[in-house]
Structure formats: C-alpha cells, structure tokens
Design a protein around this motif. Structure first.
Motif, PDB file in Angstrom:
ATOM      1  N   ASN A   1       0.828  -1.205   0.000  1.00 54.84           N
ATOM      2  CA  ASN A   1       0.000   0.000   0.000  1.00 54.84           C
ATOM      3  C   ASN A   1       0.862   1.253   0.000  1.00 54.84           C
ATOM      4  O   ASN A   1       1.810   1.354   0.783  1.00 54.84           O
ATOM      5  CB  ASN A   1      -0.927   0.019   1.227  1.00 54.84           C
ATOM      6  N   LEU A   2       0.508   2.224  -0.824  1.00 51.96           N
ATOM      7  CA  LEU A   2       1.285   3.455  -0.934  1.00 51.96           C
ATOM      8  C   LEU A   2       0.702   4.598  -0.105  1.00 51.96           C
ATOM      9  O   LEU A   2       1.278   5.691  -0.067  1.00 51.96           O
ATOM     10  CB  LEU A   2       1.379   3.878  -2.407  1.00 51.96           C
ATOM     11  N   THR A   3      -0.421   4.373   0.529  1.00 50.97           N
ATOM     12  CA  THR A   3      -1.041   5.404   1.369  1.00 50.97           C
ATOM     13  C   THR A   3      -1.498   4.763   2.673  1.00 50.97           C
ATOM     14  O   THR A   3      -1.302   3.576   2.900  1.00 50.97           O
ATOM     15  CB  THR A   3      -2.252   6.045   0.661  1.00 50.97           C
ATOM     16  N   GLY A   4      -2.119   5.563   3.544  1.00 51.49           N
ATOM     17  CA  GLY A   4      -2.795   5.054   4.732  1.00 51.49           C
ATOM     18  C   GLY A   4      -1.992   4.092   5.564  1.00 51.49           C
ATOM     19  O   GLY A   4      -0.917   4.421   6.091  1.00 51.49           O
ATOM     20  N   LEU A   5      -2.504   2.861   5.687  1.00 51.40           N
ATOM     21  CA  LEU A   5      -1.864   1.864   6.537  1.00 51.40           C
ATOM     22  C   LEU A   5      -0.509   1.425   5.998  1.00 51.40           C
ATOM     23  O   LEU A   5       0.335   0.964   6.761  1.00 51.40           O
ATOM     24  CB  LEU A   5      -2.783   0.646   6.699  1.00 51.40           C
ATOM     25  N   GLY A   6      -0.296   1.582   4.701  1.00 56.25           N
ATOM     26  CA  GLY A   6       1.028   1.293   4.148  1.00 56.25           C
ATOM     27  C   GLY A   6       2.059   2.270   4.671  1.00 56.25           C
ATOM     28  O   GLY A   6       3.132   1.872   5.143  1.00 56.25           O
ATOM     29  N   ASN A   7       1.732   3.570   4.630  1.00 57.46           N
ATOM     30  CA  ASN A   7       2.640   4.589   5.168  1.00 57.46           C
ATOM     31  C   ASN A   7       2.860   4.399   6.663  1.00 57.46           C
ATOM     32  O   ASN A   7       3.980   4.517   7.166  1.00 57.46           O
ATOM     33  CB  ASN A   7       2.079   5.984   4.904  1.00 57.46           C
ATOM     34  N   TYR A   8       1.768   4.119   7.377  1.00 57.79           N
ATOM     35  CA  TYR A   8       1.868   3.899   8.822  1.00 57.79           C
ATOM     36  C   TYR A   8       2.803   2.738   9.132  1.00 57.79           C
ATOM     37  O   TYR A   8       3.698   2.845   9.988  1.00 57.79           O
ATOM     38  CB  TYR A   8       0.477   3.623   9.400  1.00 57.79           C
ATOM     39  N   SER A   9       2.626   1.618   8.432  1.00 55.35           N
ATOM     40  CA  SER A   9       3.426   0.418   8.701  1.00 55.35           C
ATOM     41  C   SER A   9       4.904   0.653   8.415  1.00 55.35           C
ATOM     42  O   SER A   9       5.773   0.310   9.220  1.00 55.35           O
ATOM     43  CB  SER A   9       2.907  -0.758   7.860  1.00 55.35           C
ATOM     44  N   ARG A  10       5.183   1.246   7.264  1.00 58.10           N
ATOM     45  CA  ARG A  10       6.593   1.498   6.921  1.00 58.10           C
ATOM     46  C   ARG A  10       7.229   2.492   7.876  1.00 58.10           C
ATOM     47  O   ARG A  10       8.388   2.309   8.305  1.00 58.10           O
ATOM     48  CB  ARG A  10       6.695   2.012   5.472  1.00 58.10           C
ATOM     49  N   SER A  11       6.504   3.538   8.225  1.00 53.62           N
ATOM     50  CA  SER A  11       7.046   4.546   9.133  1.00 53.62           C
ATOM     51  C   SER A  11       7.364   3.939  10.494  1.00 53.62           C
ATOM     52  O   SER A  11       8.429   4.204  11.073  1.00 53.62           O
ATOM     53  CB  SER A  11       6.052   5.696   9.281  1.00 53.62           C
ATOM     54  N   LEU A  12       6.470   3.109  11.003  1.00 52.45           N
ATOM     55  CA  LEU A  12       6.681   2.473  12.307  1.00 52.45           C
ATOM     56  C   LEU A  12       7.913   1.577  12.290  1.00 52.45           C
ATOM     57  O   LEU A  12       8.777   1.661  13.171  1.00 52.45           O
ATOM     58  CB  LEU A  12       5.430   1.676  12.683  1.00 52.45           C
ATOM     59  N   ILE A  13       8.011   0.730  11.279  1.00 51.01           N
ATOM     60  CA  ILE A  13       9.131  -0.219  11.215  1.00 51.01           C
ATOM     61  C   ILE A  13      10.443   0.515  10.963  1.00 51.01           C
ATOM     62  O   ILE A  13      11.478   0.203  11.565  1.00 51.01           O
ATOM     63  CB  ILE A  13       8.867  -1.289  10.140  1.00 51.01           C
ATOM     64  N   GLU A  14      10.432   1.505  10.077  1.00 54.25           N
ATOM     65  CA  GLU A  14      11.639   2.283   9.806  1.00 54.25           C
ATOM     66  C   GLU A  14      12.132   2.999  11.054  1.00 54.25           C
ATOM     67  O   GLU A  14      13.350   3.062  11.304  1.00 54.25           O
ATOM     68  CB  GLU A  14      11.372   3.308   8.705  1.00 54.25           C
ATOM     69  N   SER A  15      11.211   3.548  11.848  1.00 52.79           N
ATOM     70  CA  SER A  15      11.600   4.245  13.075  1.00 52.79           C
ATOM     71  C   SER A  15      12.243   3.282  14.062  1.00 52.79           C
ATOM     72  O   SER A  15      13.248   3.615  14.702  1.00 52.79           O
ATOM     73  CB  SER A  15      10.379   4.921  13.708  1.00 52.79           C
ATOM     74  N   LEU A  16      11.678   2.077  14.187  1.00 47.40           N
ATOM     75  CA  LEU A  16      12.275   1.065  15.050  1.00 47.40           C
ATOM     76  C   LEU A  16      13.670   0.683  14.559  1.00 47.40           C
ATOM     77  O   LEU A  16      14.620   0.598  15.349  1.00 47.40           O
ATOM     78  CB  LEU A  16      11.389  -0.176  15.094  1.00 47.40           C
ATOM     79  N   ALA A  17      13.785   0.467  13.251  1.00 44.77           N
ATOM     80  CA  ALA A  17      15.062   0.029  12.683  1.00 44.77           C
ATOM     81  C   ALA A  17      16.141   1.097  12.842  1.00 44.77           C
ATOM     82  O   ALA A  17      17.318   0.773  13.025  1.00 44.77           O
ATOM     83  CB  ALA A  17      14.873  -0.315  11.210  1.00 44.77           C
TER      84      ALA A  17
END
Length: 405
Positions: A43-59
């Motif tokens: 997903n390029l919007t919404g929950l896709g952005n949320y998921s990537r942002s969360l994991i990237e911040s953790l990483a």
C-alpha cells in the motif's frame, strides 16, 4: 553489518540462555521482531505509510535488532523499494503460498526464522500463534465498522469484526492508537483494559521540516495551486464528511479556494452534485495520486486544514497539518481532539453554520492563526517519532520480559 548481526544471533542462540523466554535480558542480543507486512509491502497510502514509518523508526532507533516483514506479495514502487533497502529490514515472502498464508501457514515460517515476537499492524494476527512460544501484539486502529455499520458492506463488516475480535482475544497485548479506540475495544469486545496499551501514531518526518521556497514554488506550479486555499486530505467517502465542508464553503470568504486530496469513491458523485447545486465547482480543486514527497509542501502552503470526519481512530492528517504549522479545524464526536490538542478548533460534524463561522473567524484573524500554529506545533511534539518508537519498544520489552515471570 547484517552478516555481523547474524553472527551475534548465532552466538546468542548457542549460549546457555533459555530461548523460550525472551525477557529484558534478551535485549542484550539482537532480537528478531516480525510484522504482518501486507500493507507495508503493497500500500502506498494510509496503513502502508503507517506500517513502513513504524518499522523504519524502530530500525533506525534500535538498529541492533532485525525486523522481518512478512507479506504474501510485494509491490514495486519507490517508497516500498527504498523501505526494503534498509540493512536491518528484511522482506519475507511465503515458502508455502496459498490465500490463507497470513492466517495459517505463516506460523511455519515464523518458527523457522526463530522470531521472538509478532506484531500484527492492522487488526489481525495468525491463528494458533497463541499456542507457540512467539509473543504476539495486535494494533487496533479503530472499530468504525461497528460504530458506523452503515458505511460498510455486510460481508466486509462481519469479516472485520471476526478477525479483530479474535485477534484481541488471542493476542498477548493489544495496542490502541487512541484512548477512544481503547474505549471502543473495551465496550464492543469486553476486553480487560489492562491488556490494552495506548500508543499514539506519528507521521512521516517529511512533514516536520519546512520545504525551501524553490520546492514550494515548483509544487504550486505543478498542481496549479491557488494563492490562498483551505486543505482537506482523506479518502472521499461518506464518513469523512466532505459534503459538510463543501456546504460551509458557500459562506466562506471567496478569495479562498478548497483543495481536496484523496481517493474517490462512489460518494464522490454526491460531492459533484453538491458542487453543482451550490455553484461552487470553480472554488474546489481535486487532486489524487500525489507523490508522497510533494504532500508536505501542499500542507505547508495551506492557510487552514479542515477535517470534519464523523469518526476516526486517530487522525494522522491532523498530525501532519500541525507539524506543517497549519491551523486545524476538526469534528467533535470521536478522537480528533486527542490528535489536534486544546488549541485546534472543533465543531459538530453536522453544523454547517458553525463550521463556516469558525473558518471565517480563523482566516480573518492573523494573531489567532499565529497562536494556533505555535501552540499546535508545541502540542504535536508528544507524537514525535523517537518518543512513540520508545514507547513501542518498551511495550515489546515488557511483553518479552513477562515470559520470565
């Protein structure tokens, strides 16, 4: 670096530490933390952005761990490709496929990969994970399909309810993205509040830095943006209540236009009819498929952000607006006050006159705008990525530690 991490994991696995219990002491060696990555990978919007942002911040904040993202498929796009280029983020595709992989067969892959924790980022976790040694967390964004069932197809609503209710019962920990969502989980699913941790969301860091004037000018020319505009961002659907904003626009200062960014649904036909009825077609600009990199600039040039949604689980667009130093008007009745803070303005989602009055009041008062921008930016720091990410890692640590007690 990845090879070095794998050596460290092998060393830890060969130690005398009991790998069936991963307490705080386990954080002294790299963990394997897994995620439902269907939306992060597609997903390029919404929950896709949320998921990537969360994991990237953790990483980024906790680079010593490995983050495994499980998805039945992957979409090739710039946002997604760059996400999986991060050294400690790995894409995991099915070893045994099938449409039930995310619900059933994934357990085999999780066990083979020796993960310690699985985080379902959107309302579901694998069935039977509670019978393994893998600790599980599920994030519940909202239960709007129960609060406003009229906005959903019957089959969809029943499927959402079944998956989310089951996940809440089976997960070791539930994360709610707002106090309102937590209250809904308790009310509708009769879950012990002690099992639910509220961890707010942040937004992409792109919204937190002012763009240079040259970039803003390029964006303005590209999308033919007006000199002065009110902004609304979100899927164009009945629940988001764009019709109220269209109706309010009729009595708003005519030098201001409305820019709407969002995917169109069948509800868009109602919006078109309303625009024709009120003779406002020339005052509204619809944009869609905007590159994510340009979105912060469109926010930053807006005079006002208006979000009259009937119901939300949280309201990330409000966070994006506050970071962009844009005054916010939102609707009462759900969790938007949690996202917008005490210095944003709230109106009933059915009060056309109230909305137009507040829009005109803010647009006419430069001192009020300045105050809303400054205090809004101060308030939104509570949702800053490092703070939210630490809360999430603390949640993981506490859950893993509980296995030893």
């Amino acid at each position: 670096m990845k090879a070095e991490s794998e050596k460290q994991i092998s060393k830890a696995e060969s130690s005398e530490l009991d790998q069936s219990s991963f307490g705080l002491s386990a954080l002294s060696f790299p963990l394997k933390i897994s995620f439902d990555g269907k939306r992060a990978a597609n997903n390029l919007t919404g929950l896709g952005n949320y998921s990537r942002s969360l994991i990237e911040s953790l990483a980024k904040q906790y680079p010593e761990h490995q983050y495994l993202v499980y998805s039945p498929k992957v979409k090739h796009a710039k946002q997604i490709d760059s996400f999986f280029e991060k050294e400690n983020i790995s894409l995991k595709l099915p070893k045994e496929g099938g449409f039930l992989w995310r619900s059933l067969n994934i357990i085999k892959d999780l066990a083979k990969d020796q993960v310690q924790l699985f985080h379902g980022l959107s309302h579901e976790i694998p069935f039977a994970i509670q019978h393994t040694k893998i600790k599980s967390i599920v994030t519940i964004h909202d239960l709007i399909f129960l609060r406003f069932p009229q906005y959903y197809q019957f089959i969809d609503r029943k499927l959402y309810e079944w998956k989310s209710r089951s996940a809440c019962k089976r997960a070791d920990q539930i994360i709610a993205i707002s106090e309102k969502t937590k209250a809904d989980i308790v009310e509708f699913y009769n879950i012990n509040p002690d099992k639910i941790k509220v961890i707010y969301q942040s937004c992409d860091d792109g919204f937190k830095t002012a763009m240079p004037e040259s970039t803003l000018n390029r964006i303005k020319l590209t999308y033919k943006l007006p000199e002065k505009y009110i902004l609304n961002v979100g899927t164009i659907e009945a629940r988001k209540n764009l019709r109220l904003l269209i109706q309010a626009l009729k009595t708003v200062d005519h030098q201001y236009k409305l820019v709407v960014i969002g995917k169109e649904t069948a509800y868009f036909k109602e919006i078109e009819r309303e625009l024709e009825h009120l003779a406002l077609r020339n005052r509204v600009i619809f944009l869609k498929n905007i590159p994510f990199a340009d979105l912060p600039g469109i926010y930053q040039m807006a005079e006002l952000f208006v979000y009259p949604s009937f119901y939300e689980g949280f309201g990330i667009p409000i966070i994006e607006a506050l970071y962009s130093q844009v005054p916010v008007i939102a609707a009462t009745g759900s969790c938007l006050e949690e996202a917008g803070g005490p210095n944003s303005v709230y109106v009933s989602p059915t009060d056309v006159n109230g909305l137009s009055d507040q829009i005109n009041r803010i647009l006419a008062n430069l001192q009020l705008q300045k105050e809303m921008k400054e205090k809004g930016l101060e308030f939104v720091q509570k949702f800053n990525s490092p703070q939210v990410t630490k809360q999430l890692m603390d949640c993981y640590s506490n859950l893993l530690d509980s296995a030893t007690t």
